[in-house]
Design an enzyme around this catalytic site. Structure first.
Site, PDB file in Angstrom:
ATOM      1  N   GLU A  59     -11.483   4.446   9.572  1.00  0.00           N
ATOM      2  CA  GLU A  59     -11.535   3.300   9.161  1.00  0.00           C
ATOM      3  C   GLU A  59     -10.457   2.485   9.252  1.00  0.00           C
ATOM      4  O   GLU A  59     -10.517   1.144   8.563  1.00  0.00           O
ATOM      5  CB  GLU A  59     -12.909   3.061   8.330  1.00  0.00           C
TER       6      GLU A  59
ATOM      7  N   HIS B 143      -8.554  -2.276  12.963  1.00  0.00           N
ATOM      8  CA  HIS B 143      -7.310  -4.058  12.784  1.00  0.00           C
ATOM      9  C   HIS B 143      -6.633  -3.856  14.298  1.00  0.00           C
ATOM     10  O   HIS B 143      -6.284  -4.418  14.109  1.00  0.00           O
ATOM     11  CB  HIS B 143      -6.080  -2.703  11.544  1.00  0.00           C
TER      12      HIS B 143
ATOM     13  N   ASP C 197       3.844   0.208  12.719  1.00  0.00           N
ATOM     14  CA  ASP C 197       3.109  -0.420  13.205  1.00  0.00           C
ATOM     15  C   ASP C 197       2.183   0.645  14.148  1.00  0.00           C
ATOM     16  O   ASP C 197       3.130   1.128  14.724  1.00  0.00           O
ATOM     17  CB  ASP C 197       2.684  -1.648  14.224  1.00  0.00           C
TER      18      ASP C 197
ATOM     19  N   GLN D 284       0.844  -1.326   0.312  1.00  0.00           N
ATOM     20  CA  GLN D 284      -0.111  -0.477  -0.177  1.00  0.00           C
ATOM     21  C   GLN D 284       1.143   0.874  -0.298  1.00  0.00           C
ATOM     22  O   GLN D 284       0.323   2.153  -0.701  1.00  0.00           O
ATOM     23  CB  GLN D 284      -1.017  -0.192   1.334  1.00  0.00           C
TER      24      GLN D 284
END
Length: 375
Positions: A206, A210, A188, A165
């Site tokens: 959104e 995760h 992270d 990504q």
């Protein structure tokens, strides 16, 4: 049909969906990659093409539908989420565009217009001004990052733990002419590589769904945000209508988790409590889906038809599914591509069902502030 004929047929069909059914349907090119070959060759991201099928199998085993459990997903969240985005990103970009999120929508408003407005709303709530240093937590390929940077004239850093990504985001920044003002950091969000009090504003769209631990994630955001400044977030949440003892509700929740790389989906109250435990002062909270004149899940509803979101319609998905199957069969797409397409379709079904039952929302909005002085 020969390999060359298949390649030619699928290539032309995938690269120009703007002409379909004698040119009646116009696909919004701004919202997606140009063709099926781009989609197929992107499946797997940074995973070796010969390893895609085994990666799909490993990813599936994390989830309830395949015998997995919540604690296993949380313990292995980094591997699970990275596999998910390596496998799914090209499908997202092909069907949805550069901004991987939902939005409340007005009647007569296109999906793309609603997505931009949703991003502008965050910028306004944060009070972004030219010269500010901003962090996008879990930035995807940077669609919101680029839109908000242009809208607010700010410098934005996108934080993402997925190499594929980031590589896509850097290329899209270059094309947009934003490489100087927008950048990406691979890390992270549970362990951010930034000093304390680094940013004038932080947002997440959104993405923090995760996180295996909401409090831990929010604490890291709190740490790198300057005192007195704001954090705005759109969270995926189970609503007050969700009944954990209802088997149908649990099935819907599991489908959403499988199709979206989630260790768990927290309730709105759990997210609010986590923000407070992290130290934030709550300015406002609202489920923006509740007042949306057009249902947020409408683009995924196969009973509906849309010209500008054609690739998300039932017929559009059928064409995509057929192309992916064919490209996988002739060896252009890696083995396992169709399985990725299948679990993403299952996710869409779960999202629509969750929206209809009002047990799930992808846009619970929280606006919070880091106190000027910590007690």
């Amino acid at each position: 049909m020969s390999f060359r004929s298949v390649h030619s047929c699928i290539g032309s069909l995938g690269s120009d969906l703007s002409l379909l059914a004698d040119g009646v349907l116009l696909v919004d090119r701004e919202m997606s990659k140009s063709g099926a070959l781009d989609l197929a060759t992107g499946v797997g991201g940074k995973i070796k093409k010969e390893d895609v099928q085994s990666a799909v199998e490993q990813y599936e085993k994390y989830h309830v539908c395949f015998g997995g459990g919540e604690e296993t997903r949380k313990a292995n969240y980094s591997d699970m989420v990275n596999k998910y985005y390596d496998l799914a990103t090209s499908f997202y970009e092909f069907g949805w565009g550069e901004s991987f999120h939902f939005a409340p929508r007005w009647k007569g408003e296109s999906l793309r217009e609603s997505i931009k407005r949703h991003e502008h709303f965050l910028a306004l709530q944060l009070g972004l001004k030219p010269g500010m240093k901003v962090l996008d937590v879990g930035c995807g390929i940077g669609g919101p990052l680029r839109e908000i940077a242009r809208f607010s004239s700010t410098s934005i850093t996108g934080l993402n733990n997925n190499e594929y990504q980031i590589s896509r985001g850097r290329e899209l920044n270059r094309v947009a002419g934003l490489s100087e003002s927008c950048n990406f950091v691979k890390a992270d969000f549970m362990k951010m590589p930034f000093p304390d009090n680094s940013f004038d504003g932080i947002y997440a769209i959104e993405a923090t769904c995760h996180a295996p631990d909401a409090v831990g994630c929010y604490k890291e955001i709190y740490r790198v945000l300057k005192p007195g400044q704001r954090f705005a977030v759109y969270e995926w949440c189970m609503t007050d209508h969700f009944d954990p003892d209802n088997e149908s509700h649990q099935k819907t929740k599991a489908e959403i988790e499988l199709g979206n790389g989630l260790p768990d989906i927290r309730t709105t109250k759990q997210c609010l409590d986590a923000l407070k435990l992290a130290g934030f002062e709550v300015i406002s909270e609202k489920d923006l889906a509740a007042d949306s004149p057009v249902s947020w899940y409408l683009p995924l509803d196969t009973s509906q038809f849309s010209i500008t979101s054609f690739r998300l319609t039932s017929f559009g998905r059928f064409i995509t599914r057929t192309m992916v199957k064919t490209l996988e069969f002739v060896g252009i797409a890696p083995a396992g591509s169709n399985r990725v397409s299948s679990f993403l379709e299952k996710a869409a079904e779960g999202l629509v069902e969750g929206g209809r039952k009002e047990i799930f929302t992808p846009m619970c909005f929280f606006l919070v502030r880091k106190p000027l002085s910590e007690s």
